[in-house]
Scaffold this motif. Structure first.
Motif: not given
Length: 135
Positions: A14-15, A17, A20-21, A43, A46
């Motif tokens: 999941a990291y 992401v 991408l953010l 980011p 998240v």
């Protein structure tokens, strides 16, 4: 932590992401730095959320760690588990209240049963025994 303590956390995949953010943040900064500069915190939030959300199961009980609170439930307060559709597993307490168990799914029940010392039944045990006997 003992050898029967199990920690259920969000997958480290999941990291992915977070970068991408960061790319989305850079694109927003190209539009207007004055309006979108504050979005750099997204980011980081998240990443913190992925790191924080977890459930720990041991011989004494269940610990649910969500974004803003930690709840410890001893085994004598547990009445059962609830599996709501499209939601996380919840432990039902003796007073009919519920506590979310982040990062625990139905397929995690064998591991949860092992860590609980049999207090949570393993619904897959009978099928495993039948396969081994037929085997």
């Amino acid at each position: 932590m003992t050898d029967t303590t199990k920690v259920f956390g969000i997958s480290r995949l999941a990291y992915f992401v977070v970068p991408l953010l960061m790319v989305i943040w850079l694109m927003l900064m190209g539009i207007s730095a004055a309006w979108f500069a504050w979005t750099i915190i997204i980011p980081a939030i998240v990443a913190w959320w992925i790191w924080r959300m977890r459930t720990t199961v041991d011989a004494q009980g269940i610990t649910s760690v969500t974004a803003f609170k930690t709840v410890r439930v001893p085994w004598h307060d547990v009445a059962g588990l609830r599996f709501p559709k499209w939601s996380t597993v919840r432990v039902v307490l003796n007073d009919d209240s519920t506590v979310r168990l982040p990062a625990v799914g139905f397929n995690d029940l064998p591991i949860l049963a092992e860590a609980s010392g049999g207090r949570v039944p393993d619904p897959f045990a009978a099928e495993r025994k039948a396969r081994l006997a037929a085997g």
